[in-house]
Write a protein that holds these residues in place. Structure first.
Motif, short mmCIF file in Angstrom:
data_model
loop_
_atom_site.label_atom_id
_atom_site.label_comp_id
_atom_site.label_asym_id
_atom_site.label_seq_id
_atom_site.Cartn_x
_atom_site.Cartn_y
_atom_site.Cartn_z
N PHE A 73 7.75 1.31 14.13
CA PHE A 73 6.80 0.75 13.17
C PHE A 73 6.38 -0.59 13.74
CE2 PHE A 73 6.06 -2.05 9.47
CZ PHE A 73 4.87 -1.48 9.07
N PRO A 74 5.09 -0.73 14.10
CA PRO A 74 4.67 -1.91 14.86
C PRO A 74 3.70 -2.84 14.12
CG PRO A 74 3.26 -0.06 15.42
CD PRO A 74 4.08 0.35 14.22
N PRO A 75 4.13 -3.52 13.08
CA PRO A 75 3.19 -4.38 12.36
C PRO A 75 2.80 -5.61 13.17
CG PRO A 75 5.41 -4.80 11.59
CD PRO A 75 5.50 -3.63 12.54
N GLU A 76 1.57 -6.05 12.95
CA GLU A 76 1.18 -7.34 13.49
C GLU A 76 1.58 -8.38 12.44
OE1 GLU A 76 -2.98 -7.75 14.42
OE2 GLU A 76 -2.67 -9.82 15.09
N HIS A 82 1.66 -3.97 2.91
CA HIS A 82 1.12 -3.38 1.69
C HIS A 82 1.54 -1.92 1.56
CE1 HIS A 82 -1.89 -1.55 4.25
NE2 HIS A 82 -2.44 -2.72 4.57
N GLY A 84 0.08 0.79 2.12
CA GLY A 84 -0.24 1.63 3.27
C GLY A 84 0.84 1.54 4.32
N HIS A 85 1.34 0.32 4.53
CA HIS A 85 2.43 0.17 5.50
C HIS A 85 3.67 0.92 5.04
CE1 HIS A 85 0.08 -3.64 6.42
NE2 HIS A 85 0.05 -2.96 7.55
N LYS A 87 3.81 3.68 3.61
CA LYS A 87 3.69 5.08 4.03
C LYS A 87 4.10 5.23 5.50
CE LYS A 87 0.66 8.97 4.75
NZ LYS A 87 -0.54 9.73 4.45
N SER A 88 3.60 4.31 6.32
CA SER A 88 3.90 4.36 7.75
C SER A 88 5.40 4.11 8.01
CB SER A 88 3.04 3.32 8.45
OG SER A 88 3.29 3.29 9.82
N THR A 283 -2.51 5.40 12.88
CA THR A 283 -3.54 5.92 11.99
C THR A 283 -4.77 6.37 12.79
OG1 THR A 283 -3.87 3.58 11.49
CG2 THR A 283 -2.84 4.92 9.80
N PHE A 316 -2.46 10.09 12.31
CA PHE A 316 -2.53 10.70 10.97
C PHE A 316 -3.47 9.85 10.13
CE2 PHE A 316 -0.07 7.81 8.21
CZ PHE A 316 0.46 6.95 9.15
N ARG A 318 -4.81 7.43 7.23
CA ARG A 318 -4.19 6.32 6.53
C ARG A 318 -4.20 6.57 5.03
NH1 ARG A 318 -5.70 1.92 9.05
NH2 ARG A 318 -5.46 0.42 7.40
N LEU A 319 -3.32 5.89 4.36
CA LEU A 319 -3.24 6.00 2.91
C LEU A 319 -4.37 5.21 2.26
CD1 LEU A 319 -1.61 6.75 0.31
CD2 LEU A 319 -0.53 4.53 0.54
N LEU A 326 -6.56 -2.14 0.11
CA LEU A 326 -5.45 -2.17 1.07
C LEU A 326 -5.88 -2.78 2.39
CD1 LEU A 326 -3.53 1.23 0.72
CD2 LEU A 326 -2.85 -1.03 -0.04
N SER A 327 -6.85 -3.67 2.36
CA SER A 327 -7.17 -4.28 3.64
C SER A 327 -6.62 -5.71 3.62
CB SER A 327 -8.67 -4.24 3.90
OG SER A 327 -9.21 -5.54 3.88
N LYS A 328 -6.01 -6.08 4.74
CA LYS A 328 -5.40 -7.42 4.78
C LYS A 328 -6.43 -8.49 4.45
CE LYS A 328 -1.78 -6.60 8.15
NZ LYS A 328 -1.60 -6.53 9.59
P1 ATP Z 1 -4.92 -3.53 7.77
O1 ATP Z 1 -5.85 -2.48 8.29
O2 ATP Z 1 -4.63 -3.47 6.33
O3 ATP Z 1 -5.28 -4.90 8.22
P2 ATP Z 1 -3.29 -3.07 9.99
O4 ATP Z 1 -3.40 -1.66 10.44
O5 ATP Z 1 -4.10 -4.07 10.73
O6 ATP Z 1 -3.53 -3.18 8.44
P3 ATP Z 1 -0.79 -3.48 11.21
O7 ATP Z 1 0.13 -4.61 11.03
O8 ATP Z 1 -1.47 -3.33 12.50
O9 ATP Z 1 -1.81 -3.57 10.03
O10 ATP Z 1 -0.11 -2.11 10.79
C1 ATP Z 1 1.18 -1.70 11.17
C2 ATP Z 1 1.26 -0.20 11.05
O11 ATP Z 1 0.96 0.22 9.72
C3 ATP Z 1 0.25 0.47 11.95
O12 ATP Z 1 0.93 1.48 12.68
C4 ATP Z 1 -0.76 1.04 11.02
O13 ATP Z 1 -1.29 2.23 11.51
C5 ATP Z 1 0.04 1.27 9.75
N1 ATP Z 1 -0.83 1.21 8.58
C6 ATP Z 1 -1.61 0.18 8.19
N2 ATP Z 1 -2.34 0.50 7.10
C7 ATP Z 1 -2.00 1.78 6.77
C8 ATP Z 1 -2.39 2.69 5.74
N3 ATP Z 1 -3.29 2.35 4.81
N4 ATP Z 1 -1.82 3.91 5.72
C9 ATP Z 1 -0.90 4.26 6.65
N5 ATP Z 1 -0.48 3.46 7.64
C10 ATP Z 1 -1.02 2.23 7.72
#
Ligand code: ATP
Ligand code: MG
Length: 625
Positions: A73-76, A82, A84-85, A87-88, A283, A316, A318-319, A326-328
């Motif tokens: 799981f690779p968050p920035e 949130h 969505g995360h 789910k991931s 995603t 897959f 995204r949720l 659900l956007s940052k």
């Molecule tokens: P956002 O689009 O909200 O800014 P992000 O994708 O930039 O979120 P990251 O920190 O890059 O945020 O996300 C970490 C992981 O979470 C990634 O692998 C991303 O695909 C997954 N992820 C983010 N949003 C969702 C979502 N709505 N549903 C499923 N997985 C998600």
């Protein structure tokens, strides 16, 4: 043998560690199918650390179980996690759990400007809170425990070295066009791009320039390093994508060590490969990047810098959920502009918000299981999430009585000064959760809408002449009421039937239709209760509405629900006074509540409504608060 074990595991998805409510069978989906096929084919059987010793390598060294998958799981770290995360996280950590593999928590911190330690800490907390771990105990006497927590920034040295290899092998060049020139030559979906005038620089010149970029000899934007692929590719992502840029910026982990930083699309595949990731799940918006992901790892494997098999990217959808955003970017706006009280506001779809709201982590796991995994876009109804939370809370929370809109009830034939206790089960179906004593007396608080002086048809609660049961106590007959000077009902009078006490032989002799909750006025405990509701009042905040003219742009902030929180003083049964932060309860007939973990004090809990008992937003239904 292996395959059948895995299969069993999939079907008998172990619910015990999650919750009794999640006894649902794990649904199979295309990613499970890919993993099972890979395991059956022994694709990962010989895998071991694929890079040479370097940052992070020691942690992965040592004997590895064969036939194990690795996900990540690779968050920035540029915001709070949130839904969505969630789910991931459930998907990646859940797959690793189910197939006896590992899931890495990796901070994808390649962008120096937006990332902060505060976010790193909050992400670590959130993943732990959801109940997942990146730590694995030692598997044998000599083995070391694994701690699979990584930072992409620890690989910057490797990334630069790999970039130099690409230059040396003719797969990368330094471009000195301006950003506008590069954009103009990129082409479009229907037209090929045009080669950069710097594309044919010699290896020596490229190497010299790239090293000088690293030494900080040029200002930001003066040059970029680009992969040399094909400016005429139908996939724009393969038209010589940038892989390194100059940024004179301090990084939260590496400080001022670097003034060149890798692009995300270059860094991510390398991170996966260095960590031995087998299935790199992301995603759908990254599907167009997959050819570059594969191109890059192939080149590095050809050069002997990585070993095969290489990680496989799988996308897959995204949720997406109704009634939230659900956007940052939008979440940051809601926080910064003060529409909510902070990142952990219980109305925000962040995981810190959910925790304060009282959503149980098991509810997210159950939800992830229910929504499943696919490649088609879908918008999930928010009530599905709420149902999952209710399902878990129904199993786990003790019942309590709380009056949120109080009206005095006086039992005129009950001796003044007399008191007694009523025994009430903490859970109607779980005797093991025990019982508690509730003081009863002559004066009680009941809910204002449990009395009507002139009842409407079908109203079975208190009205003059009617009989109701006070839960866990007596049957009472209403005898009348008093009004205050404005005409509003101020006191309701009744008489109790002394032989009707719950749990005594006489209780069943009295059949009544109404069953009311109450608290004894002398013992009730007053506390702040926050009645949270959905933050947005329409399913698609900022989205088009019926009748909108073409080109009308809506702002999601215009759809904020003006009634998303109501704060009341509730009268609670005394057993709630010592409730600990984060303890959850069902307030009978009201919903599920949690003790706020931020604003509560010892002996003075503040309660947040997690969710009502029933969906009050269902289509066609009137929205009851
Ligand atoms: P956002 O689009 O909200 O800014 P992000 O994708 O930039 O979120 P990251 O920190 O890059 O945020 O996300 C970490 C992981 O979470 C990634 O692998 C991303 O695909 C997954 N992820 C983010 N949003 C969702 C979502 N709505 N549903 C499923 N997985 C998600
Ligand atoms: Mg992202």
């Amino acid at each position: 043998m292996r395959a059948s074990r895995i299969k069993d595991r999939t079907v008998n998805h172990e619910p015990a560690s999650h919750s009794a409510a999640s006894a649902a069978i794990a649904s199979t989906h295309f990613i499970r199918n890919i993993i099972e096929a890979d395991l059956a084919a022994g694709k990962h059987a010989l895998r071991h650390w694929s890079g040479r010793p370097g940052p992070g390598a020691q942690q992965l060294a040592g004997p590895l179980d064969p036939a194990r998958i690795r996900t990540r799981f690779p968050p920035e770290p540029n915001g709070y996690l949130h839904f969505g995360h969630a789910k991931s996280i459930c998907l990646n950590f859940g797959l690793a759990e189910d197939y006896g593999g590992r899931c890495h928590l990796r901070f994808d911190d390649t962008n120096p400007e937006k990332e902060e330690q505060e976010y790193v800490d909050s992400i670590i907390d959130a993943v732990r809170w959801l109940g997942f771990s990146w730590e694995a105990p030692a598997a044998g006497a000599d083995a070391q425990a694994e701690c699979n927590l990584y930072y992409a920034s620890n690989y910057f040295g490797w990334m630069v070295e790999f970039a130099e290899y690409l230059i040396a092998s003719g797969h990368a060049y330094v471009d000195s066009q301006s950003a506008e020139e590069m954009r103009a030559r990129r082409g479009t979906l229907t037209e090929p791009g045009v080669d950069s005038p710097f594309r044919e620089r010699s290896v020596d010149e490229n190497m010299d320039l790239f090293r000088r970029m690293q030494r900080g000899e040029f200002p930001d934007g003066a040059h970029v390093l680009r992969a040399k692929i094909d400016m005429a590719s139908a996939n724009i992502n393969l038209r010589d994508p940038a892989i390194y840029r100059i940024r004179h910026a301090s990084h939260h982990n590496t400080g001022d060590r670097w003034c060149v930083y890798p692009m995300y699309t270059y860094a991510h595949p390398i991170e996966d490969a260095l960590e031995n990731i087998s299935h790199s799940i992301c995603t759908l918006e990254f599907a167009d990047q997959r050819p570059f992901y594969d191109w890059l790892l192939e080149r590095l494997a050809e050069g002997g810098l990585l070993q095969r098999p290489l990680p496989q990217q799988i996308e897959f959808s995204r949720l997406n959920l109704t009634y939230i955003v659900l956007s940052k970017r939008k979440l940051i706006q809601l926080v910064d502009e003060g529409h909510v009280t902070g990142w952990d506001d219980p109305r925000l779809p962040t995981l810190v918000g959910a925790r304060r709201r009282g959503y149980p982590p098991e509810g997210f796991r159950l939800f992830a299981e229910r929504v499943g995994v696919s490649r088609s876009d879908s918008l999930i109804d928010y009530s599905l999430l709420e149902d999952c939370m209710r399902e878990v809370l129904n199993e786990t929370t003790p019942r309590r009585m709380a009056v949120l809109d109080p009206l005095k009830l006086v039992i005129d034939n009950y001796p003044a000064g007399h008191g007694e206790s009523c025994l009430a089960a903490n859970h109607p179906l779980k005797p093991e959760m025990g019982r508690r004593e509730m003081p009863f007396g002559r004066e009680l608080w009941i809910e204002r809408d449990d009395f009507m002086e002139r009842p409407s048809k079908g109203y079975h609660r208190l009205y003059p002449g009617n009989l109701v049961r006070l839960r866990h106590a007596y049957v009472v007959r209403c005898t009348g009421c008093e009004h205050d000077p404005s005409g509003r009902v101020s006191v309701v009078h009744c008489e109790y039937l002394p032989d009707s006490k719950s749990g005594t032989p006489g209780a069943d002799a009295h059949k009544v239709k109404g069953n009311l909750h109450w608290v004894a006025a002398d013992h009730a405990y007053r506390a702040q209760v926050r009645l949270y509701d959905r933050l947005f009042s329409v399913p698609s905040p900022g989205g088009r509405r019926e009748g909108d003219a073409d080109g009308v742009e809506r702002d999601f902030r215009d759809d904020i629900n003006p009634d998303s929180v109501r704060v009341v003083d509730g009268w609670l049964e005394p057993a709630l006074k010592d409730a600990q932060p984060e303890a959850g309860f069902q307030f009978e007939r009201h919903g599920y509540f949690v003790v706020d973990r931020v604003d509560s004090r010892v002996g003075a809990p503040v309660f947040n409504r997690t969710v009502t008992l029933r969906d009050s937003w269902a289509a066609g239904g009137s929205h009851r608060r």
